[in-house]
Enzyme design. Sequence first.
Site: not given
Ligand code: UD1
Length: 338
Positions: A10-11, A81, A125, A150, A154, A179, A198-199, A298
């Site tokens: 994985g990553y 992990f 996390s 999720y 943890k 992050n 998603n991230n 979020d």
């Molecule tokens: C989430 C989890 C974290 C987990 C991680 C792994 C929570 C609070 N956090 O992090 O524990 O390890 O996922 O997948 O549960 N954003 C945008 N547009 C996008 C994608 C994201 O604006 O298309 C914004 C989000 O709203 C956030 C920030 O970018 O404010 C980071 O988002 P993301 O990378 O998904 O991570 P978390 O949600 O912080």
Amino acid sequence: MKVLVTGGTGYIGSHTVVELQQKGYEVVIADNLINSHRDVVDRIEKITGIKPCFEQIDLTVEKGVKQMFDKHGDIHSVIHFAALKAVGESVKQPLRYYHNNIESLINILDAMNRIGSKTIVFSSSCTVYGQPEKLPVTELSPIQPACSPYGHTKQICEEIIANTLSVSELNGVLLRYFNPVGAHPSALIGELPLGAPNNLVPCITQTAIGKRPALKVFGDNYNTPDGTAVRDYIHVVDLAKSHVVALERLFNKKNKKNLEIFNIGTGQGYSVLEVIQSFEKVSGRKLDYEIVGRRSGDIEKIWADTTFANKELGWKAVLGIDEMMLSAWNWEIALKGE
Ligand code: UD1
């Protein structure tokens, strides 16, 4: 010394295997490949010159885990992990998350106790803190009710480890990541979400390379300097190194308790717009993005107090946001060329 790395293709796992091998550890990877690719093993070999031993295995199957530990005999340590990690998916499929993440851990701990393994490092996390009242968060900040199944897994896994270690010979470290972003400087390994990401950072790089339409920025009315949500982004290579440091602390019996907890972040928060600005600067590209409504679940802002990790663990993140974004971009470009 032999180290079992679950989720090692994985990553974060793959970057950690590279760091372990470069320090001379013998690694066995255990992964079911549902969210990663087998060729990561070859990519690790390209970087380090050593092919790690690879076991394709479902860690929720107790018998299989036992057999794997018996086969390898002398697994001194485990870095665990392997887990499902998509927050939104966990809301839709809670039982799948509870089954997978918790049963895997139980089977690993059982097997470790049985063969007399010594140390475990667990991938936790910052999600365990929820939306903290006081920032930055220290390791003593209160654990809040989880915002997703999720996050709940943890929290539960942390407790399972604490309870197990209190009555066994095992020693362990829980690393609470903020992050993780970016990729290895070789651009041979990086974050490779199967399906739509998603991230934030893979969404940015995939938008810039033309794989996806405009990036959606989720919310600009948060109580933050520019209105977008703030996170503590950490380079995956810095994060990977923290595992080796944690493991060596345990090997060298430098730990003060049989279970220690460390925040693994940079201590610096960046808003979504600041991350985009950094990306635009290092890539020389304008990113197509639009502001949309908040994403449910979020939190507004979080960043780490890393004093304890810096002083006690003796680890500190050294790579900044521009290096994170440039390495993520180089990885996306490398993927396009394949
Ligand atoms: C989430 C989890 C974290 C987990 C991680 C792994 C929570 C609070 N956090 O992090 O524990 O390890 O996922 O997948 O549960 N954003 C945008 N547009 C996008 C994608 C994201 O604006 O298309 C914004 C989000 O709203 C956030 C920030 O970018 O404010 C980071 O988002 P993301 O990378 O998904 O991570 P978390 O949600 O912080």
